[in-house]
Write an enzyme that holds these catalytic residues in place. Structure first.
Site, mmCIF file in Angstrom:
data_model
loop_
_atom_site.group_PDB
_atom_site.id
_atom_site.type_symbol
_atom_site.label_atom_id
_atom_site.label_comp_id
_atom_site.label_asym_id
_atom_site.label_seq_id
_atom_site.Cartn_x
_atom_site.Cartn_y
_atom_site.Cartn_z
ATOM 1 N N GLY A 13 0.638 -1.387 0.072
ATOM 2 C CA GLY A 13 0.186 0.155 0.002
ATOM 3 C C GLY A 13 0.753 1.206 0.155
ATOM 4 N N SER A 15 1.546 3.325 -2.272
ATOM 5 C CA SER A 15 1.493 4.402 -3.465
ATOM 6 C C SER A 15 0.904 5.652 -3.071
ATOM 7 C CB SER A 15 0.695 3.768 -4.433
ATOM 8 O OG SER A 15 -0.812 3.412 -4.223
ATOM 9 N N ASP A 70 -1.417 -7.364 -5.402
ATOM 10 C CA ASP A 70 -2.862 -7.604 -4.828
ATOM 11 C C ASP A 70 -2.338 -8.284 -3.426
ATOM 12 O OD1 ASP A 70 -5.344 -8.004 -3.915
ATOM 13 O OD2 ASP A 70 -6.290 -8.310 -5.861
ATOM 14 N N TYR A 164 -14.875 -4.967 10.358
ATOM 15 C CA TYR A 164 -13.614 -4.040 10.109
ATOM 16 C C TYR A 164 -12.671 -4.366 11.416
ATOM 17 C CZ TYR A 164 -10.086 -0.395 10.211
ATOM 18 O OH TYR A 164 -8.875 0.313 9.932
ATOM 19 N N LYS A 168 -8.816 -6.130 11.859
ATOM 20 C CA LYS A 168 -7.548 -5.260 12.467
ATOM 21 C C LYS A 168 -7.057 -6.019 13.712
ATOM 22 C CE LYS A 168 -6.052 -2.259 10.327
ATOM 23 N NZ LYS A 168 -5.142 -2.050 9.357
#
Length: 276
Positions: A13, A15, A70, A164, A168
């Site tokens: 991640g 970018s 991915d 979620y 995590k």
């Protein structure tokens, strides 16, 4: 001071947001950064691709390898770890930063969205731990750093978005387990979570809106904290659920005003999810 010079670091991640900030911070020290993200082509709403960050890394003094990845695809993760590990003879650090977020209840979360969060968040941590381990073992100071919170079982963190939260907390529980399992190899596994909102797309689009960014800190605080963690000796700094501000305070940082996204809101910055 310990340095990340010539270290080979995979950041998922990377970018944009926190991942990009880490890539640039580590590049300043001369690290080789594997910028691994889905953003091979420009996004219509969000700036940054793996290629633009690669250019920024090179300008900052690091070496960049841009890889379209991915994290839901375990064979892509295996291929990446094998390619980097064999090219450099080792992997020095993996930062699992890629994330999927939907602050929705069980009733309002589709199975497709549920699966996405579990795959991108906790499952990717497992996959990188599994496939990067042979190459981490060959590093002098190997680290895995997962961006997830301390596990807090208070009802408020479970009631409104438990799908979620589970994804995590899964990252954090896996981190504790891997830290104990990998200690025999000298591989450190820790988590890092921000004390406050961080000005990222997740805060703007999933938690609030553009106005919400005023109540946040810049991603650079997470990058600075990650640098401190990755330069610690891995054999005695592992199995920890770390908070960015606490890491930096221990490193003798006292001025946190520099990290405010909007200095006019310095006294109004909001505490992040999962923290009392």
């Amino acid at each position: 001071m310990p340095s990340l010079k010539d270290k080979v670091i995979i950041i998922t991640g990377a970018s944009r947001g926190i991942g990009r900030a880490m890539a640039l911070r580590f590049a300043e020290e001369g690290a080789t950064i594997v910028i691994a993200a889905k953003s091979d082509k420009p996004h219509p709403k969000l700036p940054g691709t793996i290629h633009t960050v690669a250019e920024e890394v090179e300008k900052a003094g690091g070496k960049a390898i841009a890889v379209a990845l991915d994290v839901r695809k375990e064979l892509q993760i295996k291929k990446l770890c094998d390619q980097i590990g064999e090219k450099f003879g080792r992997i020095d650090a993996v930062v699992n930063n890629a994330g999927a977020i939907s602050l929705t209840t069980v009733e309002d979360t589709s199975p497709k969205r549920y699966d996405l969060m579990q795959q991108v968040n906790s499952r990717a941590v497992y996959c990188f731990g599994h496939y990067a381990l042979p190459y981490l073992k060959k590093s002098e100071n190997p680290h895995i750093l997962n961006l997830s919170p301390p596990v807090n079982l208070k009802e408020e963190w479970l009631k409104d978005y438990s799908p979620y939260t589970l994804s995590k907390y899964g990252m954090s529980i896996l981190s504790k387990g891997m830290a104990a399992e990998f200690k025999q190899y000298g591989v450190a596994v820790n988590t890092l979570w921000p004390k406050t909102y961080i000005a990222t797309a997740a805060i703007e689009f999933a938690v609030g809106n553009k106005e919400t960014l005023n109540y946040a800190r810049k991603p650079e605080i997470m990058a600075d904290a990650a640098k401190v963690i990755l330069t610690h000796p891995s054999n005695n700094y592992t199995g920890l659920w770390l908070i960015d501000e606490e890491v930096l305070k221990a490193a003798k940082v006292s001025d946190f005003t520099q990290y405010a996204y909007n200095p006019d809101y310095e006294g109004k910055i909001k505490k992040d999810l999962f923290l009392d």
